[in-house]
Design a protein around this motif. Structure first.
Motif, PDB file in Angstrom:
ATOM      1  N   PHE A 100      -3.400  -8.581 -16.403  1.00 33.39           N
ATOM      2  CA  PHE A 100      -4.765  -8.068 -16.409  1.00 33.39           C
ATOM      3  C   PHE A 100      -5.417  -8.140 -17.791  1.00 33.39           C
ATOM      4  N   SER A 101      -4.817  -8.927 -18.687  1.00 29.66           N
ATOM      5  CA  SER A 101      -5.397  -9.206 -20.016  1.00 29.66           C
ATOM      6  C   SER A 101      -5.697  -7.936 -20.804  1.00 29.66           C
ATOM      7  N   LEU A 102      -4.787  -6.973 -20.756  1.00 30.57           N
ATOM      8  CA  LEU A 102      -4.946  -5.746 -21.527  1.00 30.57           C
ATOM      9  C   LEU A 102      -4.310  -5.929 -22.898  1.00 30.57           C
ATOM     10  N   VAL A 103      -4.988  -5.474 -23.940  1.00 30.25           N
ATOM     11  CA  VAL A 103      -4.409  -5.549 -25.271  1.00 30.25           C
ATOM     12  C   VAL A 103      -4.110  -4.160 -25.843  1.00 30.25           C
ATOM     13  N   LEU A 104      -4.687  -3.128 -25.250  1.00 28.00           N
ATOM     14  CA  LEU A 104      -4.333  -1.738 -25.517  1.00 28.00           C
ATOM     15  C   LEU A 104      -4.040  -1.103 -24.169  1.00 28.00           C
ATOM     16  N   VAL A 128      -3.559  -0.852 -11.605  1.00 24.69           N
ATOM     17  CA  VAL A 128      -4.028  -0.684 -12.979  1.00 24.69           C
ATOM     18  C   VAL A 128      -5.483  -0.243 -12.915  1.00 24.69           C
ATOM     19  N   HIS A 129      -5.895   0.681 -13.767  1.00 27.64           N
ATOM     20  CA  HIS A 129      -7.327   0.925 -13.878  1.00 27.64           C
ATOM     21  C   HIS A 129      -7.772   0.775 -15.333  1.00 27.64           C
ATOM     22  N   GLU A 130      -8.902   0.062 -15.487  1.00 31.20           N
ATOM     23  CA  GLU A 130      -9.445  -0.182 -16.822  1.00 31.20           C
ATOM     24  C   GLU A 130     -10.140   1.082 -17.312  1.00 31.20           C
ATOM     25  N   THR A 131      -9.979   1.366 -18.606  1.00 26.14           N
ATOM     26  CA  THR A 131     -10.523   2.589 -19.194  1.00 26.14           C
ATOM     27  C   THR A 131     -11.237   2.251 -20.504  1.00 26.14           C
ATOM     28  N   PRO A 132     -12.076   3.149 -21.008  1.00 23.50           N
ATOM     29  CA  PRO A 132     -12.735   2.901 -22.287  1.00 23.50           C
ATOM     30  C   PRO A 132     -11.832   3.190 -23.489  1.00 23.50           C
ATOM     31  N   TRP A 166     -10.047   3.992 -31.582  1.00 25.21           N
ATOM     32  CA  TRP A 166      -9.536   2.734 -31.024  1.00 25.21           C
ATOM     33  C   TRP A 166     -10.464   2.225 -29.925  1.00 25.21           C
ATOM     34  N   GLY A 167     -10.956   3.135 -29.087  1.00 27.76           N
ATOM     35  CA  GLY A 167     -11.854   2.734 -28.007  1.00 27.76           C
ATOM     36  C   GLY A 167     -13.108   2.063 -28.535  1.00 27.76           C
ATOM     37  N   TRP A 175     -11.903  -6.116 -26.551  1.00 24.73           N
ATOM     38  CA  TRP A 175     -10.549  -5.937 -26.023  1.00 24.73           C
ATOM     39  C   TRP A 175     -10.587  -5.131 -24.730  1.00 24.73           C
ATOM     40  N   ARG A 176      -9.720  -5.486 -23.795  1.00 22.48           N
ATOM     41  CA  ARG A 176      -9.587  -4.702 -22.567  1.00 22.48           C
ATOM     42  C   ARG A 176      -8.512  -3.636 -22.752  1.00 22.48           C
TER      43      ARG A 176
END
Length: 213
Positions: A100-104, A128-132, A166-167, A175-176
């Motif tokens: 899912f191309s997450l870096v954090l 997975v859920h994307e977050t800020p 970081w967000g 970054w995702r």
């Protein structure tokens, strides 16, 4: 779960993972189980810990980074000593991060886990859920693309406010960030701020965020 376990056996290619943490005597047994679980991974894991010695978490993580640089690794994992990891954790975790191309990223909290934010709790039926943002613990993963921007960490004791900064940096760099529901963990030993004054943590966060996004 079966499909995830099967996929994680071969993807992504073998990664080099640096795992760092602070290990306290009262959590020695759990810390040993964390190390054993991470070292069962098919990925190449290098794990280093140190005792608190009167310093804050990120002060100690920076000391470990000085002795064991993140350069040359694909992922940095900062992990507390009081978290219960599910079997096959790291292989599945890295598969989902890269799928899912997450870096954090961080694992979700299970129902009976001490969690500071509702957004980090596991969501039923979600992988997975994307977050800020991704919080500072109990498990935080950083892709190598973040190293030039985020490392070394700011010289903070408790680290409150660092995750929302970081967000902002993640948004700035495109970054995702995400929470991995399919590999949820239990953070059960103690809630946040049980080992230090909450007022001091809040004051540190306000001072750190002053003038920062």
């Amino acid at each position: 779960r079966v499909r995830l376990a099967r996929a994680a056996r071969s993807s992504p290619p073998t990664r080099r993972v640096l795992a760092l943490g602070v290990s306290r005597d009262q959590h020695r047994g759990l810390a040993e189980r964390i190390r054993a679980e991470l070292e069962r991974s098919r990925h190449t894991v290098e794990m280093h810990t140190c005792p608190p010695d009167g310093r804050g978490k990120f002060e100690n993580i920076n000391r470990l980074l000085s002795a064991h640089p993140a350069e040359g690794h694909d992922w940095l994992l900062v992990i507390d000593d009081d978290v219960e990891l599910p079997p096959g954790f790291l292989d599945r975790f890295l598969f989902l991060c890269e799928r899912f191309s997450l870096v954090l990223a961080q694992p979700a909290h299970r129902l009976h886990s001490h969690a500071a934010w509702q957004v980090t709790r596991r969501r039923p039926g979600v992988v997975v859920h994307e977050t800020p943002f991704v919080e500072i613990g109990p498990v935080t993963a950083f892709s190598s693309v973040t190293f030039p921007v985020l490392l070394p960490f700011p010289d903070l004791r408790m680290g409150w406010g660092l995750d929302v900064h970081w967000g902002a940096l993640a948004r700035e760099h495109g970054w995702r960030c995400g929470v991995l529901d399919a590999v949820a963990v239990r953070h059960r030993a103690a809630p946040a701020a049980s080992a230090y004054p909450r007022s001091a943590a809040v004051a540190e966060a306000r001072e750190f965020l002053s003038g920062r996004p």
